[in-house]
Design a protein around this motif. Structure first.
Motif, short mmCIF file in Angstrom:
data_model
loop_
_atom_site.label_atom_id
_atom_site.label_comp_id
_atom_site.label_asym_id
_atom_site.label_seq_id
_atom_site.Cartn_x
_atom_site.Cartn_y
_atom_site.Cartn_z
N LYS A 11 0.84 -1.21 0.00
CA LYS A 11 0.00 0.00 0.00
C LYS A 11 0.87 1.25 0.00
O LYS A 11 0.55 2.23 -0.67
N ARG A 15 0.90 4.04 -2.87
CA ARG A 15 0.61 5.42 -2.47
C ARG A 15 1.71 6.35 -2.97
O ARG A 15 1.44 7.43 -3.49
N ALA A 35 -6.65 10.20 -7.16
CA ALA A 35 -5.89 9.00 -6.79
C ALA A 35 -6.32 7.76 -7.58
O ALA A 35 -5.48 7.01 -8.06
#
Length: 86
Positions: A11, A15, A35
């Motif tokens: 993650k 990110r 995003a």
């Protein structure tokens, strides 16, 4: 040969990649990229062109490995002894 499994990013890695893509779109294209579309773009490039980068990395690693193997072979050759102790 066992098939290669798809690369899975943590993650945190995803990110960071999303942030970098968003920063690029903002700085170079003067566009905001949310995003989710940024993540979809990353997944698209990974799927469609990622193998080119991966394969180049493999070739580069093979070049380094071959050079190091030749160095080791040279070192071993240097350890050989001549008959009669000379």
């Amino acid at each position: 040969m066992k098939p290669v499994e798809p690369i899975k990013f943590s993650k945190e890695e995803m990110r960071d990649m999303v942030r970098r893509v968003q920063d690029y779109f903002d700085a170079e294209l003067d566009q905001e990229l949310p995003a989710l579309p940024a993540e979809m773009l990353i997944e698209f490039f990974g799927r469609e062109v990622g193998s080119y980068f991966y394969n180049r990395g493999l070739r580069d690693a093979q070049t380094v490995f071959t050079a190091k193997a030749e160095d080791v072979a040279d070192l071993i050759y240097g350890l050989e002894q001549k008959p009669g102790g000379r």
